[in-house]
Design a protein around this motif. Structure first.
Motif, PDB file in Angstrom:
ATOM      1  N   SER A  34      -6.703   2.770   6.217  1.00 28.37           N
ATOM      2  CA  SER A  34      -7.594   2.000   5.345  1.00 28.37           C
ATOM      3  C   SER A  34      -7.627   0.520   5.714  1.00 28.37           C
ATOM      4  O   SER A  34      -8.686  -0.108   5.693  1.00 28.37           O
ATOM      5  N   THR A  35      -6.488  -0.048   6.089  1.00 27.82           N
ATOM      6  CA  THR A  35      -6.452  -1.471   6.445  1.00 27.82           C
ATOM      7  C   THR A  35      -7.235  -1.725   7.731  1.00 27.82           C
ATOM      8  O   THR A  35      -8.058  -2.629   7.811  1.00 27.82           O
TER       9      THR A  35
ATOM     10  N   LEU B   5       0.796  -1.232   0.000  1.00 27.93           N
ATOM     11  CA  LEU B   5       0.000   0.000   0.000  1.00 27.93           C
ATOM     12  C   LEU B   5       0.827   1.280   0.000  1.00 27.93           C
ATOM     13  O   LEU B   5       0.301   2.363  -0.219  1.00 27.93           O
ATOM     14  N   TYR B   6       2.134   1.155   0.260  1.00 26.06           N
ATOM     15  CA  TYR B   6       2.900   2.374   0.523  1.00 26.06           C
ATOM     16  C   TYR B   6       2.956   3.369  -0.632  1.00 26.06           C
ATOM     17  O   TYR B   6       3.151   4.551  -0.408  1.00 26.06           O
TER      18      TYR B   6
ATOM     19  N   ARG C 262      -5.837   3.048  -1.817  1.00 29.13           N
ATOM     20  CA  ARG C 262      -5.691   2.142  -0.676  1.00 29.13           C
ATOM     21  C   ARG C 262      -7.025   1.535  -0.272  1.00 29.13           C
ATOM     22  O   ARG C 262      -7.128   0.343  -0.009  1.00 29.13           O
TER      23      ARG C 262
END
Ligand SMILES: [Zn+2]
Length: 256
Positions: A218-219, A176-177, A184
């Motif tokens: 988001s995660t 995701l970075y 994301r």
């Protein structure tokens, strides 16, 4: 059959201990001799998200350092972050996750323990019925050999509350970075599921969901959304580190 993984792990632990005996441990930031974690006390203070100073009582007796987070507070009821995700904290987590410097796992776990001493830790855990973790994907786990959030926060609570296998990753997600917040959100949508044995057990439960880094959230929000879909009444988050941007989003920039 020999449990090779276990032997490998025990060998590594012995090597770690031997290294500690031969050379004194030094602060990763200033080089001063230190006994626990990655930093000396002065450097640790500069990276702490001032958790100890921001514990404030709430109805349930506990308030996370950064308060509620998410659209209309719908996803995370509270969020507690231990360290600023910058400088050496960022570097050390990167080395652990992407260069597989496994000795850092123990050091970062010690840092988490120092940042969250037993009294506030017990208060935090008492506010929840279960402790769950954002799971590493099976592919990444295979490559890395360890699950960072699960290992770093393994000291949090006793077996009766810990549920390391509660959340599962049901599909692969890209790293995701490099993605923006919108990308994301799309990348993680639907990537978690509550493991079958727990599906009937979450109704009305308060769950503390742990992860290593909070950048856009988001995660964690996706994990929390799945827990709520399965009946959880409240979901709080605990993260080892968070970026300034994340804190700004939470509307509590001053807390970092
Ligand atoms: Zn230092």
């Amino acid at each position: 059959m020999l449990d090779l993984k276990k032997w490998r792990r025990q060998g590594k632990e012995l090597l770690f201990l031997a290294r500690e005996l031969i050379a004194p441990r030094c602060c990763a930031a200033c080089g001063a001799v230190t006994e626990e974690g990655c930093f000396c006390e002065a450097c640790r203070q500069s990276y702490l998200a001032h958790v100890r100073e921001t514990f404030r009582p709430r109805r349930d007796g506990y308030t996370a350092a950064l308060g509620a987070f998410g659209e209309n507070g719908a996803y995370l009821d509270s969020w507690l972050c231990l360290f600023r995700y910058e400088g050496l904290v960022r570097e050390l987590i990167g080395k652990l996750k992407f260069q597989k410097e496994e000795r850092l796992l123990q050091l970062l776990k010690e840092e988490a323990q120092l940042a969250l001493p037993s009294a506030p830790r017990e208060k935090l855990v008492a506010a929840y019925d279960l402790v769950a973790f954002v799971p590493t994907s099976p592919e990444r786990l295979q490559r890395r050999g360890f699950d960072v959030p699960r290992e770093i926060f393994s000291f949090l609570a006793g077996k009766e509350k810990m549920r390391p296998a509660l959340l599962l990753r049901v599909r692969r997600t890209p790293p995701l970075y490099d993605l923006n917040p919108q990308e994301r959100r799309e990348a993680v949508a639907g990537c978690f599921a509550v493991a079958a044995p727990y599906r009937q057990q979450l109704k009305g439960k308060k769950i503390l969901l742990c992860d290593d880094i909070f950048t856009t959230g988001s995660t964690l929000k996706e994990g929390a959304a799945e827990l709520r879909r399965q009946g959880a009444a409240a979901v709080g988050a605990l993260t080892f580190a968070a970026s300034r941007e994340a804190a700004a989003q939470a509307g509590e920039d001053s807390a970092l």
